[in-house]
Design a protein around this motif. Structure first.
Motif, mmCIF file in Angstrom:
data_model
loop_
_atom_site.group_PDB
_atom_site.id
_atom_site.type_symbol
_atom_site.label_atom_id
_atom_site.label_comp_id
_atom_site.label_asym_id
_atom_site.label_seq_id
_atom_site.Cartn_x
_atom_site.Cartn_y
_atom_site.Cartn_z
ATOM 1 N N LEU A 139 1.188 -3.936 -5.796
ATOM 2 C CA LEU A 139 1.705 -4.734 -4.689
ATOM 3 C C LEU A 139 0.938 -6.044 -4.540
ATOM 4 N N ILE A 140 -0.380 -5.981 -4.742
ATOM 5 C CA ILE A 140 -1.200 -7.185 -4.607
ATOM 6 C C ILE A 140 -0.852 -8.188 -5.694
ATOM 7 N N GLY A 141 -0.607 -7.712 -6.899
ATOM 8 C CA GLY A 141 -0.226 -8.610 -7.987
ATOM 9 C C GLY A 141 -1.261 -9.704 -8.191
ATOM 10 N N ASP A 142 -0.788 -10.953 -8.167
ATOM 11 C CA ASP A 142 -1.683 -12.090 -8.339
ATOM 12 C C ASP A 142 -2.446 -12.422 -7.062
ATOM 13 N N GLY A 143 -2.027 -11.790 -5.945
ATOM 14 C CA GLY A 143 -2.757 -11.933 -4.675
ATOM 15 C C GLY A 143 -2.897 -13.360 -4.192
ATOM 16 N N PRO A 144 -3.956 -13.645 -3.460
ATOM 17 C CA PRO A 144 -5.037 -12.714 -3.137
ATOM 18 C C PRO A 144 -4.653 -11.654 -2.088
ATOM 19 N N LEU A 145 -3.545 -11.901 -1.341
ATOM 20 C CA LEU A 145 -3.076 -10.947 -0.341
ATOM 21 C C LEU A 145 -1.748 -10.354 -0.809
ATOM 22 N N LEU A 146 -1.163 -9.501 -0.001
ATOM 23 C CA LEU A 146 0.026 -8.776 -0.446
ATOM 24 C C LEU A 146 1.205 -9.686 -0.753
ATOM 25 N N PHE A 147 1.335 -10.768 0.018
ATOM 26 C CA PHE A 147 2.477 -11.670 -0.179
ATOM 27 C C PHE A 147 1.997 -13.111 -0.353
ATOM 28 N N GLY A 148 0.955 -13.249 -1.149
ATOM 29 C CA GLY A 148 0.461 -14.586 -1.434
ATOM 30 C C GLY A 148 -0.850 -14.895 -0.728
ATOM 31 N N LYS A 149 -0.943 -16.119 -0.223
ATOM 32 C CA LYS A 149 -2.216 -16.588 0.333
ATOM 33 C C LYS A 149 -2.337 -16.381 1.838
ATOM 34 N N ARG A 150 -1.223 -16.123 2.509
ATOM 35 C CA ARG A 150 -1.246 -16.000 3.963
ATOM 36 C C ARG A 150 -1.172 -14.530 4.383
ATOM 37 N N ALA A 151 -2.026 -14.143 5.321
ATOM 38 C CA ALA A 151 -2.022 -12.759 5.805
ATOM 39 C C ALA A 151 -0.731 -12.475 6.570
ATOM 40 N N THR A 152 -0.126 -11.345 6.267
ATOM 41 C CA THR A 152 1.104 -10.918 6.916
ATOM 42 C C THR A 152 0.825 -9.701 7.798
ATOM 43 N N LEU A 153 1.853 -9.264 8.513
ATOM 44 C CA LEU A 153 1.720 -8.038 9.295
ATOM 45 C C LEU A 153 1.343 -6.865 8.387
ATOM 46 N N ALA A 154 1.866 -6.853 7.182
ATOM 47 C CA ALA A 154 1.565 -5.767 6.252
ATOM 48 C C ALA A 154 0.085 -5.760 5.874
ATOM 49 N N ASP A 155 -0.504 -6.930 5.687
ATOM 50 C CA ASP A 155 -1.937 -7.003 5.392
ATOM 51 C C ASP A 155 -2.754 -6.491 6.576
ATOM 52 N N ILE A 156 -2.368 -6.903 7.774
ATOM 53 C CA ILE A 156 -3.074 -6.445 8.971
ATOM 54 C C ILE A 156 -2.967 -4.930 9.087
ATOM 55 N N GLN A 157 -1.785 -4.397 8.807
ATOM 56 C CA GLN A 157 -1.570 -2.949 8.878
ATOM 57 C C GLN A 157 -2.399 -2.225 7.817
ATOM 58 N N MET A 158 -2.475 -2.783 6.638
ATOM 59 C CA MET A 158 -3.187 -2.152 5.524
ATOM 60 C C MET A 158 -4.695 -2.124 5.756
ATOM 61 N N SER A 159 -5.209 -3.065 6.519
ATOM 62 C CA SER A 159 -6.651 -3.285 6.609
ATOM 63 C C SER A 159 -7.425 -2.067 7.088
ATOM 64 N N TYR A 160 -6.902 -1.328 8.035
ATOM 65 C CA TYR A 160 -7.664 -0.222 8.626
ATOM 66 C C TYR A 160 -7.969 0.876 7.609
ATOM 67 N N ILE A 161 -6.966 1.288 6.853
ATOM 68 C CA ILE A 161 -7.176 2.350 5.871
ATOM 69 C C ILE A 161 -8.092 1.860 4.755
ATOM 70 N N ILE A 162 -7.909 0.620 4.334
ATOM 71 C CA ILE A 162 -8.769 0.066 3.292
ATOM 72 C C ILE A 162 -10.208 -0.020 3.787
ATOM 73 N N ALA A 163 -10.390 -0.371 5.058
ATOM 74 C CA ALA A 163 -11.741 -0.445 5.629
ATOM 75 C C ALA A 163 -12.434 0.909 5.564
#
Length: 204
Positions: A139-163
Motif C-alpha cells: 500500500l505504501i508503494g513509493d510513499g512516503p505515505l499511503l497516498f503520496g506526500k500528504r497525510a490522509t485520514l487513512a494514515d492517521i488511522q494507521m498510526s496507532y497500530i503501527i505505533a
C-alpha cells in the motif's frame, strides 16, 4: 465545540491529530487507564461499551475512530485529508481507512498483547501479522505515505497500530513500514497531538 473523551494511550490521539491539522480546538476529557491497563468504569457513563475515543457534538454522540475522523472532516469541510472524490484513489483510501480496524487491528493485537506482557508471540500470530505488514508495504508503494506526500485520514488511522508495533519491536523485516513510521512521527498534527495528550503507545 466538539467534546472528545480521550483515554490515555489510545486511539483518541488520532482525533487530536486531525483536529490539530485543521486548527480546531476541542473540549478534551481525559481518562487514565487502570492498573491492569484497561479503560476505567467512568467511560461506561459516556458509552455503554466504555469506548474511547467518543465525541459529543451538538447533542450527538459519535464513536469508532474511522467514523469520527470522517465526521470531523465533514464538519469542517476538510478535503485535504482524502484524495479527490472523483478518483479511484478516493475509494482505495476509504477501503484502507476501514481496513485498519476491520482487519489489521485484530491480527496485530494477537501479537501485541503477548509481547506487551513479555511473552513470546505465537508463530501463527507472527505469521499472520507479517502477511498484513507485507500488504501494508504494498500500500505504501513509493510513499512516503499511503497516498503520496500528504497525510490522509487513512494514515492517521494507521498510526496507532503501527505505533504499538514499533514500540514492541514487532515490525520485523519491514524497512518500508519503519520508514513510513518515521515519516508519520514528523507530521505536524502528530507532534501537536502528542504534545497535548502524551504518547500513543506506553513504554514497555
Amino acid at each position: 465545540m466538539i467534546t472528545l473523551h480521550a483515554l490515555k494511550y489510545s486511539r483518541a490521539t488520532r482525533v487530536l491529530w486531525l483536529l490539530a491539522d485543521l486548527g480546531q480546538p476541542c473540549n478534551r476529557v481525559d481518562y487514565d487507564r487502570t492498573d491492569s491497563f484497561r479503560a476505567p468504569d467512568s467511560l461506561k457513563q459516556v458509552h455503554p461499551l466504555g469506548k474511547s475515543p467518543v465525541i459529543e457534538d451538538d447533542g450527538e454522540m459519535v464513536a469508532e475512530s474511522a467514523t469520527i475522523l470522517r465526521y470531523v472532516a465533514a464538519k469542517y469541510g476538510d478535503e485535504a485529508h482524502t484524495p479527490p472524490q472523483d478518483t479511484a484513489a478516493y475509494w482505495q483510501h476509504e477501503a484502507v481507512l476501514d481496513y485498519v480496524e476491520a482487519s489489521f487491528a485484530e491480527v496485530a493485537l494477537q501479537a501485541i498483547l503477548p509481547a506487551f506482557d513479555g511473552k513470546p508471540v505465537p508463530d501463527k500470530a507472527r505469521a499472520a501479522l507479517h502477511q498484513h505488514l507485507d500488504y501494508i508495504t504494498q500500500l505504501i508503494g513509493d510513499g512516503p505515505l499511503l497516498f503520496g506526500k500528504r497525510a490522509t485520514l487513512a494514515d492517521i488511522q494507521m498510526s496507532y497500530i503501527i505505533a504499538l508495533l514499533a514500540q514492541l519491536d514487532l515490525l520485523g523485516d519491514h524497512p518500508a513500514i519503519a520508514a513510513y513510521w518515521d515519516v508519520l512521527q514528523k507530521q505536524p498534527g502528530y507532534i501537536a497531538a502528542l504534545k497535548a495528550a502524551g504518547p500513543m503507545a506506553p513504554s514497555v
